[in-house]
Scaffold this active site. Structure first.
Site, short mmCIF file in Angstrom:
data_model
loop_
_atom_site.label_atom_id
_atom_site.label_comp_id
_atom_site.label_asym_id
_atom_site.label_seq_id
_atom_site.Cartn_x
_atom_site.Cartn_y
_atom_site.Cartn_z
N PHE A 122 29.88 -46.63 35.58
CA PHE A 122 28.99 -45.48 35.36
C PHE A 122 27.57 -46.03 35.38
CE2 PHE A 122 26.80 -42.46 32.56
CZ PHE A 122 27.38 -41.24 32.88
N THR A 125 21.32 -46.71 34.13
CA THR A 125 20.20 -47.61 33.80
C THR A 125 19.61 -48.22 35.07
OG1 THR A 125 21.33 -48.13 31.73
CG2 THR A 125 19.50 -49.57 32.34
N GLY A 130 15.99 -46.94 30.85
CA GLY A 130 17.29 -47.01 30.18
C GLY A 130 17.41 -45.83 29.25
N HIS A 337 30.62 -66.76 4.79
CA HIS A 337 31.01 -68.01 5.44
C HIS A 337 30.00 -69.15 5.21
CE1 HIS A 337 33.94 -65.59 7.63
NE2 HIS A 337 34.46 -66.69 8.13
N GLU A 362 24.16 -47.57 25.76
CA GLU A 362 24.24 -46.11 25.88
C GLU A 362 23.18 -45.44 25.00
OE1 GLU A 362 28.34 -44.84 25.43
OE2 GLU A 362 28.96 -46.33 26.89
#
Ligand SMILES: Cc1cc2nc3c(=O)[nH]c(=O)nc-3n(C[C@H](O)[C@H](O)[C@H](O)COP(=O)(O)OP(=O)(O)OC[C@H]3O[C@@H](n4cnc5c(N)ncnc54)[C@H](O)[C@@H]3O)c2cc1C
Length: 378
Positions: A122, A125, A130, A337, A362
């Site tokens: 798809f 952009t 964008g 961590h 998106e």
């Protein structure tokens, strides 16, 4: 209000979980290192009927709806973000054909995607746009029974795989955006070297060059000049996949942190004994539940909601929240961590990078919030 899953939904969730454990987990490091998805894995996904879950059976799908798709993708993307994004991007392209294609287009393009022979793409952009697709500069010029497409599309997922490309271009005759289905690798179609991403490694991301690509009139998707609403609605459906990948990152971060807190010893006892660690674990559980129910709800709305503008608002709201939430969750899991999290040997380092994706693609999170606000304030 009923939060329980149907028997079919539970079965699909279970199937995807077993598939991911058996087929994805053993190659997840390989996907990350080699930055590509093994071909056999796509075929195996198709054999397990995991590539066309929401599409009707007559087009090769399972007819099980978008909520089932969310349940399955969560399990798969948890094991490999690269594979998750690959599936999600293909569903975005195929979903546009499902929603806006005519019967012939659906019959032609959807079965090979569901059967794993093709991956859909798809493309909106471009190097110059964008977040604001109204600025699209690629052109479509009508010539007899064909449209001639020219332009460059940036950051296109699955662009190097064969299959349909749903592409948006400015129709020069009417000065409006139209949508087209292009067969990837037709004459005039070429791609760049893959982009070297820090996240979702293994998913293919290239720029696409369209040079005098001749598209037959019957490959116009929807009405001529109606590309913009097609784009917005299709992306709204695409956000189901993107949000679910962020949900999967959140779950992965939660599970890694939980295991680490129980295993890492301090003076002979697990660090889980510290209240500060316990608070972080609880925060992760909260973040996972929040993301889970928003994503499941979005899948449910995609299956039931009739007003696509309202759905677009719900999709934007979900992606904005779940995308940012994944980044926060990964950060908390990283803190649990300590320095070990900064080592590539520890999975959390990878999850930390993967988590940034959902809030960027998106449409970035701020753009999602603008969609929500515009809808509320109109
Ligand atoms: C892994 C990956 C996969 C992708 N797959 C695809 C794909 O398959 N197909 C495809 O077409 N694209 C794809 N993309 C591209 C992606 O969707 C875009 O990059 C994204 O929509 C953001 O656009 P941009 O990068 O041009 O950001 P820009 O539009 O340049 O935005 C940059 C910043 O400016 C802000 N901004 C811009 N305009 C406004 C405004 N009007 N108001 C307020 N703030 C604004 C944004 O919020 C953002 O913070 C992919 C990207 C990645 C990383």
């Amino acid at each position: 209000m009923d939060f329980s899953l149907s028997k079919e939904q539970k079965l699909i969730q279970q199937l995807a979980s077993e598939f991911a454990e058996k087929y994805v987990e053993p190659v997840s490091n390989q996907i990350y290192e080699e930055k590509r998805i093994p071909e056999d894995l796509i075929k195996a996904l198709a054999e397990y009927e995991l590539l066309g879950i929401p599409f009707p059976e007559e087009y090769g799908g399972s007819g099980a709806g978008y909520l089932s798709y969310v349940l399955a993708l969560e399990q798969i993307a948890k094991r490999s973000a690269g594979l998750g994004v690959t599936i999600s991007a293909s569903m975005l392209g195929a979903g546009a054909i499902m929603n806006f294609g005519n019967e012939g287009q659906k019959q032609k393009y959807l079965p090979p995607v569901c059967q794993g022979q093709h991956l859909a793409s798809f493309a909106f952009t471009e190097p110059g746009t964008g977040s604001d697709p109204k600025q699209i500069e690629s052109t479509a010029r009508k010539e007899g029974n064909y449209f001639i497409l020219n332009g460059t599309k940036r950051f296109i997922s699955n662009g190097s795989y064969p299959g349909p490309l749903v592409v948006f271009a400015r129709d020069t005759e009417i000065n409006s955006i139209s949508a087209f289905i292009v067969d990837k690798f037709c004459e005039g179609y070429s791609v760049s070297q893959p982009w070297n991403k820090i996240c979702a490694r293994g998913s293919n991301l290239v720029d696409i060059y369209l040079q005098d690509v001749k598209v037959p009139e019957e490959n116009l998707l929807g009405e001529r000049g109606q590309g913009f609403p097609i784009l917005l609605t299709s992306i709204a459906f695409g956000k189901i996949g993107t949000s679910t990948c962020a949900l999967a990152d959140t779950l992965a971060a939660f599970e890694e942190a939980l295991n680490y807190a129980k295993e890492k010893l301090h003076r002979g006892e697990p660090i889980a004994k510290f209240q500060a660690i316990q608070l972080k674990i609880a925060d992760l559980a909260i973040k996972y539940e929040l993301a889970r129910w928003l994503c499941y709800r979005l899948g449910y709305l995609a299956d039931t909601m009739k007003d696509w503008q309202q759905f677009a608002k719900e999709a934007a709201l979900t992606k904005s929240c779940v995308g940012d939430n994944a980044v926060h969750a990964a950060r908390i899991a990283m803190e649990i961590h300590g320095s070990y999290g900064l080592m590539e040997d520890y999975k959390i380092s990878r999850i930390y990078n993967d988590a940034i994706l959902g809030s960027q693609i998106e449409g970035v999170s701020d753009m999602q919030k603008l969609i929500v606000a515009n809808n509320l304030l109109k």
